[in-house]
Scaffold this motif. Structure first.
Motif, PDB file in Angstrom:
ATOM      1  N   HIS A   1       2.929  10.326   2.537  1.00 21.22           N
ATOM      2  CA  HIS A   1       3.718  10.835   1.415  1.00 21.22           C
ATOM      3  C   HIS A   1       4.959  11.583   1.901  1.00 21.22           C
ATOM      4  CE1 HIS A   1      -0.671  11.211   0.103  1.00 21.22           C
ATOM      5  NE2 HIS A   1      -0.221  10.116  -0.490  1.00 21.22           N
TER       6      HIS A   1
ATOM      7  N   TYR B   1       0.846  -1.187   0.000  1.00 24.92           N
ATOM      8  CA  TYR B   1       0.000   0.000   0.000  1.00 24.92           C
ATOM      9  C   TYR B   1       0.883   1.240   0.000  1.00 24.92           C
ATOM     10  CZ  TYR B   1      -4.314  -2.582   0.965  1.00 24.92           C
ATOM     11  OH  TYR B   1      -5.401  -3.410   0.870  1.00 24.92           O
ATOM     12  N   PRO B   2       0.460   2.294  -0.689  1.00 26.52           N
ATOM     13  CA  PRO B   2       1.280   3.518  -0.696  1.00 26.52           C
ATOM     14  C   PRO B   2       1.355   4.155   0.688  1.00 26.52           C
ATOM     15  CG  PRO B   2      -0.370   3.541  -2.463  1.00 26.52           C
ATOM     16  CD  PRO B   2      -0.722   2.402  -1.556  1.00 26.52           C
ATOM     17  N   ASP B   3       2.427   4.907   0.904  1.00 32.98           N
ATOM     18  CA  ASP B   3       2.596   5.660   2.141  1.00 32.98           C
ATOM     19  C   ASP B   3       1.547   6.759   2.193  1.00 32.98           C
ATOM     20  OD1 ASP B   3       3.426   7.101   4.327  1.00 32.98           O
ATOM     21  OD2 ASP B   3       5.176   7.981   3.319  1.00 32.98           O
ATOM     22  N   ARG B   4       0.666   6.688   3.162  1.00 33.88           N
ATOM     23  CA  ARG B   4      -0.430   7.657   3.244  1.00 33.88           C
ATOM     24  C   ARG B   4       0.060   9.050   3.635  1.00 33.88           C
ATOM     25  NH1 ARG B   4      -5.343   4.752   6.446  1.00 33.88           N
ATOM     26  NH2 ARG B   4      -6.237   6.828   6.131  1.00 33.88           N
TER      27      ARG B   4
ATOM     28  N   ASN C   1      -3.465  13.593  -6.460  1.00 33.32           N
ATOM     29  CA  ASN C   1      -3.700  12.737  -7.619  1.00 33.32           C
ATOM     30  C   ASN C   1      -3.935  13.632  -8.841  1.00 33.32           C
ATOM     31  OD1 ASN C   1      -4.265  10.578  -9.267  1.00 33.32           O
ATOM     32  ND2 ASN C   1      -6.333  10.269  -8.494  1.00 33.32           N
TER      33      ASN C   1
ATOM     34  N   TRP D   1      -5.987   6.643   0.171  1.00 33.24           N
ATOM     35  CA  TRP D   1      -4.792   6.505  -0.659  1.00 33.24           C
ATOM     36  C   TRP D   1      -5.001   7.242  -1.987  1.00 33.24           C
ATOM     37  CZ3 TRP D   1      -6.636   2.164   2.042  1.00 33.24           C
ATOM     38  CH2 TRP D   1      -5.797   1.713   3.074  1.00 33.24           C
TER      39      TRP D   1
ATOM     40  N   ASN E   1      -1.187   6.665  -6.111  1.00 33.81           N
ATOM     41  CA  ASN E   1      -0.711   5.293  -6.210  1.00 33.81           C
ATOM     42  C   ASN E   1       0.803   5.236  -6.016  1.00 33.81           C
ATOM     43  OD1 ASN E   1       0.758   5.208  -8.929  1.00 33.81           O
ATOM     44  ND2 ASN E   1      -1.208   6.083  -9.512  1.00 33.81           N
ATOM     45  N   GLY E   2       1.299   4.030  -5.764  1.00 37.57           N
ATOM     46  CA  GLY E   2       2.716   3.854  -5.466  1.00 37.57           C
ATOM     47  C   GLY E   2       3.633   4.274  -6.591  1.00 37.57           C
TER      48      GLY E   2
END
Length: 360
Positions: A63, A58-61, A85, A244, A247-248
């Motif tokens: 950031h 999962y991406p780092d929330r 995004n 999220w 995206n990663g």
């Protein structure tokens, strides 16, 4: 098969289906993106994503690493940075703030997504007509004042390409409850950073600056932008959004592109040299064509106006595999206007050849 062309730029796949050809056969000058292939940093980042855990995790929330590299580039506190995004997502949250402040003033013609974002929150908006004639001297003084509570600014302006001077924009911060400044195209403009409002955010809590890597690196498919504002405002936006939003791949790409400052500076210098050279050359060539007028621009796109409707010309250009931006989606313009995204010299010659064949 669709019979109507898109009123927005950058729809090469849909246009190819409509025209009965392959997407790669089309020269897409309807979107204002850098025409260079992906940078080495971006290519390497995307290759690594196939073998490390970028796609799995999962991406780092928070950031955090991305916020750190962006804040380092701009010389601001990481808490003043919020990746998004794409710029479009951030416009949505800016519009939610704008809705609570009152009426938004939108310079017109202008980018339609501001209106879309404001309609999400039933916010009041007012068009502020821009003069449709301007000199080639850049930067220019911002020509509008309004009684609205909020002002949306695009610098350089889309679709006109006018670069507004920081000296004319800074006094506006004392006039409005909220100023939202979209600087998506500014890194492409030679010496454009000298007109940026980013450094003013720390002393003006009513200012938000929104940026995008889409135009600079031609990564519209990754969806990566960021806002610079007060920590309190950006924390509020963070609470409103999806868990999220990035995206990663987008996070990794942003870090790879901005962490290496010398490489980032070299890329920007290359882009700005291209804009300066091709913009001047293309404007000179367009002046020789009958039936159309080209307007001065500091950005990587040119606005042209026809003596008559240019909708048939745009369609004939499309059938010659050259896509131009239909400007009917810009309020205050209409059928007599088209926008051309600059290409490399070979692409610009291809655009001119099609024009010359049709404008006889």
């Amino acid at each position: 098969m669709s019979s109507a062309p898109s009123l927005h730029g950058g729809n090469r796949i849909d246009e190819a289906q409509r025209l009965g050809c392959r997407p790669e056969q089309l020269l897409d000058a309807s979107a204002s993106l850098v025409p260079f292939p992906p940078s080495r940093a971006l290519q390497g980042c995307l290759r690594r994503a196939l073998t490390d855990n970028t796609l799995r995790d999962y991406p780092d929330r928070s950031h955090q690493r991305l916020r750190d590299v962006i804040s380092n580039w701009h010389g601001v506190d990481p808490l003043m940075v919020l990746p998004g995004n794409g710029a479009a997502e951030l416009f949505t949250w800016a519009a939610r703030d704008a809705a609570s402040e009152g009426v938004s003033g939108l310079p017109s013609p202008g980018f339609a997504d501001y209106g879309r974002a404001l309609r999400c929150w039933q916010a009041c908006q007012q068009a502020l007509p821009l003069p449709l004639s301007w000199s080639g001297e850049m930067p220019q003084p911002f020509p509008l004042l309004s009684d609205t509570d909020v002002l949306w600014i695009t610098n350089p302006h889309n679709p006109t390409g006018q670069l507004w001077s920081r000296a004319s924009l800074e006094p506006l911060l004392a006039r409005y409850q909220l100023v939202i400044c979209d600087e998506a195209f500014l890194p492409l403009v030679p010496d454009g950073e000298s007109q940026s409002l980013v450094s003013l955010v720390v002393n003006h809590p009513n200012l938000v600056v929104i940026r995008s890597l889409t135009k600079l690196f031609a990564v519209a498919g990754l969806r990566l932008g960021y806002a610079i504002g007060t920590p309190e405002r950006l924390q509020r936006w963070q609470q409103w959004r999806d868990p999220w939003p990035l995206n990663g791949l987008a996070i990794a790409a942003g870090i790879a592109l901005m962490a290496d400052r010398p490489a980032f500076e070299r890329w920007i210098a290359r882009v700005q040299e291209w804009v300066a050279q091709e913009g001047l050359w293309m404007q000179t060539q367009l002046r020789c064509l009958p039936g159309i007028r080209s307007y001065p621009s500091a950005a990587n796109f040119l606005l042209i106006r026809g003596d008559v409707s240019l909708v048939p010309l745009r369609e004939r250009m499309a059938h010659r595999r050259v896509l131009l931006r239909d400007c009917r989606s810009f309020a205050e313009l209409g059928e007599r206007w088209l926008r051309i995204g600059l290409q490399q010299r070979s692409g610009n010659r291809r655009i001119l050849a099609a024009f010359k064949a049709l404008l006889r």
